[in-house]
Design a protein around this motif. Structure first.
Motif, PDB file in Angstrom:
ATOM      1  N   PRO A 139       0.820  -1.224   0.000  1.00 60.52           N
ATOM      2  CA  PRO A 139       0.000   0.000   0.000  1.00 60.52           C
ATOM      3  C   PRO A 139       0.853   1.273   0.000  1.00 60.52           C
ATOM      4  CG  PRO A 139      -0.835  -1.589   1.589  1.00 60.52           C
ATOM      5  CD  PRO A 139       0.488  -2.111   1.131  1.00 60.52           C
ATOM      6  N   GLU A 140       1.949   1.255   0.731  1.00 60.64           N
ATOM      7  CA  GLU A 140       2.820   2.432   0.806  1.00 60.64           C
ATOM      8  C   GLU A 140       3.525   2.659  -0.529  1.00 60.64           C
ATOM      9  OE1 GLU A 140       1.833   0.925   4.676  1.00 60.64           O
ATOM     10  OE2 GLU A 140       2.825  -0.093   2.993  1.00 60.64           O
ATOM     11  N   ASP A 141       3.885   1.559  -1.192  1.00 59.54           N
ATOM     12  CA  ASP A 141       4.490   1.647  -2.523  1.00 59.54           C
ATOM     13  C   ASP A 141       3.516   2.305  -3.497  1.00 59.54           C
ATOM     14  OD1 ASP A 141       6.645   0.409  -4.566  1.00 59.54           O
ATOM     15  OD2 ASP A 141       4.638   0.088  -5.367  1.00 59.54           O
ATOM     16  N   LEU A 142       2.251   1.899  -3.443  1.00 59.25           N
ATOM     17  CA  LEU A 142       1.233   2.474  -4.323  1.00 59.25           C
ATOM     18  C   LEU A 142       1.088   3.971  -4.078  1.00 59.25           C
ATOM     19  CD1 LEU A 142      -1.096   2.377  -6.335  1.00 59.25           C
ATOM     20  CD2 LEU A 142      -2.594   1.684  -4.440  1.00 59.25           C
ATOM     21  N   LEU A 143       1.037   4.379  -2.813  1.00 59.48           N
ATOM     22  CA  LEU A 143       0.882   5.802  -2.504  1.00 59.48           C
ATOM     23  C   LEU A 143       2.063   6.613  -3.026  1.00 59.48           C
ATOM     24  CD1 LEU A 143      -0.588   5.692   1.114  1.00 59.48           C
ATOM     25  CD2 LEU A 143      -1.745   6.432  -0.988  1.00 59.48           C
ATOM     26  N   PHE A 144       3.257   6.034  -2.937  1.00 61.17           N
ATOM     27  CA  PHE A 144       4.425   6.733  -3.471  1.00 61.17           C
ATOM     28  C   PHE A 144       4.285   6.928  -4.978  1.00 61.17           C
ATOM     29  CE2 PHE A 144       8.588   6.267  -5.624  1.00 61.17           C
ATOM     30  CZ  PHE A 144       9.110   7.502  -5.292  1.00 61.17           C
ATOM     31  N   HIS A 145       3.919   5.866  -5.689  1.00 61.13           N
ATOM     32  CA  HIS A 145       3.784   5.978  -7.144  1.00 61.13           C
ATOM     33  C   HIS A 145       2.672   6.957  -7.526  1.00 61.13           C
ATOM     34  CE1 HIS A 145       6.737   3.120  -8.606  1.00 61.13           C
ATOM     35  NE2 HIS A 145       6.415   2.334  -7.596  1.00 61.13           N
ATOM     36  N   SER A 147       1.911   9.594  -5.941  1.00 62.16           N
ATOM     37  CA  SER A 147       2.453  10.948  -5.776  1.00 62.16           C
ATOM     38  C   SER A 147       3.325  11.341  -6.969  1.00 62.16           C
ATOM     39  CB  SER A 147       3.241  11.057  -4.468  1.00 62.16           C
ATOM     40  OG  SER A 147       4.453  10.329  -4.518  1.00 62.16           O
ATOM     41  N   VAL A 148       3.966  10.357  -7.594  1.00 63.48           N
ATOM     42  CA  VAL A 148       4.744  10.640  -8.811  1.00 63.48           C
ATOM     43  C   VAL A 148       3.803  11.015  -9.951  1.00 63.48           C
ATOM     44  CG1 VAL A 148       6.296   9.657 -10.546  1.00 63.48           C
ATOM     45  CG2 VAL A 148       6.647   9.126  -8.125  1.00 63.48           C
ATOM     46  N   TYR A 149       2.711  10.240 -10.104  1.00 56.93           N
ATOM     47  CA  TYR A 149       1.744  10.556 -11.161  1.00 56.93           C
ATOM     48  C   TYR A 149       1.152  11.953 -10.949  1.00 56.93           C
ATOM     49  CZ  TYR A 149       1.805   5.414 -11.296  1.00 56.93           C
ATOM     50  OH  TYR A 149       2.175   4.097 -11.317  1.00 56.93           O
ATOM     51  N   GLU A 150       0.850  12.275  -9.700  1.00 54.50           N
ATOM     52  CA  GLU A 150       0.291  13.600  -9.394  1.00 54.50           C
ATOM     53  C   GLU A 150       1.266  14.705  -9.774  1.00 54.50           C
ATOM     54  OE1 GLU A 150      -0.543  13.279  -5.251  1.00 54.50           O
ATOM     55  OE2 GLU A 150      -2.163  11.823  -5.533  1.00 54.50           O
ATOM     56  N   SER A 158      -2.812   8.833 -13.378  1.00 60.65           N
ATOM     57  CA  SER A 158      -3.281   8.093 -12.202  1.00 60.65           C
ATOM     58  C   SER A 158      -4.554   7.334 -12.504  1.00 60.65           C
ATOM     59  CB  SER A 158      -3.493   9.042 -11.019  1.00 60.65           C
ATOM     60  OG  SER A 158      -4.391  10.071 -11.354  1.00 60.65           O
ATOM     61  N   GLN A 159      -5.458   7.898 -13.315  1.00 55.18           N
ATOM     62  CA  GLN A 159      -6.711   7.213 -13.620  1.00 55.18           C
ATOM     63  C   GLN A 159      -6.477   5.944 -14.421  1.00 55.18           C
ATOM     64  OE1 GLN A 159      -9.778   9.791 -15.256  1.00 55.18           O
ATOM     65  NE2 GLN A 159      -9.011  11.516 -14.044  1.00 55.18           N
TER      66      GLN A 159
END
Length: 224
Positions: A139-145, A147-150, A158-159
């Motif tokens: 889950p933390e890995d996903l949140l990091f990625h 933030s890169v897309y954002e 991100s969509q």
């Protein structure tokens, strides 16, 4: 199909006028029937279509909730995955992810703001902490990625990428239940962040591809 499309457009306008945002509950079925002047079956088909697109989630006994923004200007892009097996499907999406994620990282290197960089760093540090503690940090890995897309400042990244990820996690457990899945890619995340922070799009792209190369190797190893 035209009637359904018209209903989806009208529902988007209704949601926009009501000021509903991601996380908010959709109006009751009867209210939508009255507001859009259509029957119950049409409303239900429109909601099912939005569920298939990952825009709406229906919770038993609670109602339907927006997962993503919806307005009259929303363009609905269904994603169909017809691969015959897990291995084939994962590798097909990986081909697409390479292009999308590498470009998102490169654009993040060029476009990020100080706020974007701060958010990425906070999420990276948390990912590293959890990984060291548990040996994995999905889950933390996903949140990091995310933030890169954002930081690429294009919401389509991100969509599209979330839609691909959600489609596979919905239908397949393996290899996502393996705690060591893509674990060897862990060090490359900080290197990717440092490349983005240095505004080096070429290096950011290179480090992203290094992560995905390891993902591909693990998919092949774990699906034999």
């Amino acid at each position: 199909m035209d009637r359904l499309r018209d209903t989806l457009d009208a529902l988007g306008r209704h949601v926009e006028r009501a000021g509903l945002r991601a996380g908010d509950r959709l109006p009751a079925e009867r209210e939508m029937m009255q507001a859009l002047a259509v029957g119950r079956s049409t409303i239900r088909e429109a909601v099912r279509q939005l569920q298939a697109l990952g825009v709406v989630e229906t919770r038993k006994g609670s109602g339907s909730y927006l997962l993503r923004p919806l307005s009259a200007a929303t363009v609905h892009m269904p994603l169909s995955i017809t691969a015959t097996g897990l291995r084939e499907g994962l590798l097909q999406t990986l081909d697409i992810r390479r292009g999308l994620e590498a470009e998102a990282s490169a654009l993040a290197a060029l476009r990020h703001t100080g706020e974007d960089l701060g958010r990425m760093e906070v999420r990276l540090i948390e990912m590293e902490r959890v990984h060291r503690l548990n040996g994995t940090a999905g889950p933390e890995d996903l949140l990091f990625h995310l933030s890169v897309y954002e930081a690429a400042h294009n919401p389509l990244f991100s969509q599209l990428l979330e839609q691909m990820r959600e489609a596979f996690e919905r239908f397949f457990l393996k290899p996502f239940d393996r705690p060591d899945f893509a674990g060897r890619s862990f060090p490359f995340h900080r290197e990717m962040f440092e490349a983005i922070a240095a505004r080096d799009p070429g290096l950011a792209r290179e480090k992203t591809l290094a992560i995905l190369d390891i993902v591909e190797e693990d998919i092949k190893d774990m699906s034999q």
